[in-house]
Design a protein around this motif. Sequence first.
Motif, short mmCIF file in Angstrom:
data_model
loop_
_atom_site.label_atom_id
_atom_site.label_comp_id
_atom_site.label_asym_id
_atom_site.label_seq_id
_atom_site.Cartn_x
_atom_site.Cartn_y
_atom_site.Cartn_z
N HIS A 1 0.80 -1.23 0.00
CA HIS A 1 0.00 0.00 0.00
C HIS A 1 0.83 1.27 0.00
O HIS A 1 0.28 2.35 0.08
CB HIS A 1 -0.93 -0.01 1.21
CG HIS A 1 -1.62 -1.32 1.37
ND1 HIS A 1 -2.62 -1.71 0.52
CD2 HIS A 1 -1.40 -2.34 2.22
CE1 HIS A 1 -2.99 -2.94 0.85
NE2 HIS A 1 -2.27 -3.34 1.88
N PHE A 2 2.14 1.14 -0.04
CA PHE A 2 2.98 2.33 0.03
C PHE A 2 3.47 2.76 -1.35
O PHE A 2 3.39 2.01 -2.32
CB PHE A 2 4.21 2.06 0.93
CG PHE A 2 3.86 1.78 2.36
CD1 PHE A 2 3.36 2.78 3.18
CD2 PHE A 2 4.01 0.50 2.88
CE1 PHE A 2 3.03 2.51 4.50
CE2 PHE A 2 3.68 0.22 4.20
CZ PHE A 2 3.18 1.23 5.01
N HIS A 3 3.99 3.96 -1.38
CA HIS A 3 4.68 4.47 -2.56
C HIS A 3 6.17 4.27 -2.26
O HIS A 3 6.73 4.95 -1.40
CB HIS A 3 4.34 5.95 -2.73
CG HIS A 3 4.85 6.57 -4.00
ND1 HIS A 3 4.09 7.38 -4.79
CD2 HIS A 3 6.06 6.50 -4.60
CE1 HIS A 3 4.80 7.79 -5.84
NE2 HIS A 3 6.00 7.26 -5.74
N PHE A 4 6.78 3.28 -2.91
CA PHE A 4 8.17 2.93 -2.61
C PHE A 4 9.12 3.77 -3.44
O PHE A 4 8.84 4.09 -4.60
CB PHE A 4 8.40 1.45 -2.90
CG PHE A 4 7.59 0.55 -2.02
CD1 PHE A 4 7.99 0.27 -0.72
CD2 PHE A 4 6.40 0.00 -2.48
CE1 PHE A 4 7.22 -0.54 0.10
CE2 PHE A 4 5.62 -0.81 -1.66
CZ PHE A 4 6.04 -1.08 -0.37
N LEU A 5 10.26 4.08 -2.82
CA LEU A 5 11.28 4.88 -3.51
C LEU A 5 12.55 4.06 -3.63
O LEU A 5 13.09 3.58 -2.62
CB LEU A 5 11.58 6.16 -2.72
CG LEU A 5 10.42 7.13 -2.54
CD1 LEU A 5 10.78 8.20 -1.51
CD2 LEU A 5 10.03 7.77 -3.87
N LYS A 6 13.01 3.88 -4.86
CA LYS A 6 14.28 3.18 -5.07
C LYS A 6 15.41 4.05 -4.52
O LYS A 6 15.25 5.27 -4.41
CB LYS A 6 14.50 2.93 -6.57
CG LYS A 6 13.60 1.83 -7.14
CD LYS A 6 13.96 1.60 -8.60
CE LYS A 6 12.95 0.72 -9.27
NZ LYS A 6 13.00 0.83 -10.72
N PRO A 7 16.58 3.46 -4.24
CA PRO A 7 17.69 4.27 -3.72
C PRO A 7 17.96 5.46 -4.63
O PRO A 7 17.97 5.33 -5.85
CB PRO A 7 18.87 3.29 -3.73
CG PRO A 7 18.24 1.94 -3.64
CD PRO A 7 16.93 2.03 -4.34
#
Length: 493
Positions: free
Chosen positions: A437-443
């Motif tokens: 359910h999250f908005h994931f951020l790549k490194p």
Amino acid sequence: MKYLLTLLIIIFEVPLIFSQPGDLAERLMNSHEKYKESSIKNRRFKHKDIQPLITKRRSNNACEISKVGESFEGRSISMIKVGKGRHTIMAWSQMHGDEPTATMATFDILNFLEAKGDGFDKLRKTILDSTTIYFVPMLNPDGAEKYQRRNAQGFDLNRDAIFLQAPESKILKELQNSIKPEFGFNLHDQSPRYSAGRSGNKVAVSFLATAYDYPRSINSVREKSMQLIVKMNRDLQKFIPGKVGRYSDDHEPRGFGDNFQKWGTTLILVESGGYAGDPEKQYIRKLNFMSLLTAFETIADGSYSKENKDKYEDIPQNGRALFDLIIRGATVNKDNKSYRTDLGINRTEVNYANASKFFFSGRVEEYGDLSTVFGTEEIDASGLTLTAGKVYPTAINSIQDLKTLSPKDLFKQGYLYVKLGSGDASRLPFGSLYEQHFHFLKPGKSPVTKSPELGSAGTFLLKKGNIVKYAVVNGYAYDLEKFKTSTGNGFIE
Ligand SMILES: [Zn+2]
């Protein structure tokens, strides 16, 4: 007597064996599950998935299977012929590779036509004695492989009816030429975001009696299309009232539908649209199953000829675009100024894993006054302020890490973004993240820190003072007072 019977039923719970069976459309809808081709469960099936369904029918005397050609990339295209009646029908599906709903329904219909002793034998006999049906499922297998509209050459096959530079178009044209079907069903999917006329109703199924010339003349060939559609619409209205549409009948000289009509085949274009809560279109598949079978019946017994073609015009046209989510009247604070806006958000499907799966990308596609359009979901944000979400300070390195994070608790604190760690994170199964359910951020990625604008990702907060009322992540809104989650909403940036 009737009164007595009712009394008996109430008192003794006598099964309703005396009651009249429901009408045909209703019975077909109720029994679809029995005939549903169980090997196809969602829309992203491929050419290889339907081959066993075709080859297993070679041993069936009631069917005739023929290979009618190959796609540009060499995939076989097959035709399945059933029935022995004088009215010829050709029904092809998926000439646009990402429009598979009717292909699913085609195999359900074949299962149905092959069954017996289930209370439908009379219908089956009517159809198979009076019609001969030529099914061509998945006319564009190369497009289906990549889940894209066009074929491997980049052609829209439905604009290639005259040019005939795609092998798939040549096949269709040659079949029309050799079979000269009396009726043709051109089976497509349309955007799930059309409204029925000016209403907010999402169109689940739409029809078109294609025009064979610019003045949109009506000869006896086209009149029959209209009559059939009137009948099909009436049956569909029982299940999806107000959700049937009519496609614009502007003449398209390059389209197959328009040319079939010109070549003397009564052509019905069927478009499977959208239905709330049915992303894999399994309910629309069922509607196709019922609708096509009742159409075949009315062709078989000729009853469609009693329909009033003028009622075709009563079906509302496919109208303006609906948004997946509209947020109304949110307050924006920008450059020390404050104003109100609506936001129109759509969730677009993006293919991955060789187009066998997809995730959604939710973006703000419209901004400003949206009072003339509708959302499939709407949020009244009057008194709420649009605010950027925060990034959770600790990166995750495994699905195990993720399990320690509660979406509800984080959202309440304003955290919408979760960083993926640089080490093992690259090995995180992306598919599992899309189910979160999250908005994931790549490194190395950082989120937009200002409030969203036209074109921004659909990830932000709606706050009343300091309290988060709604967390919107990737175009999905979570009401923090009535919090519930569903799967498949995550996004990786
Ligand atoms: Zn199409």
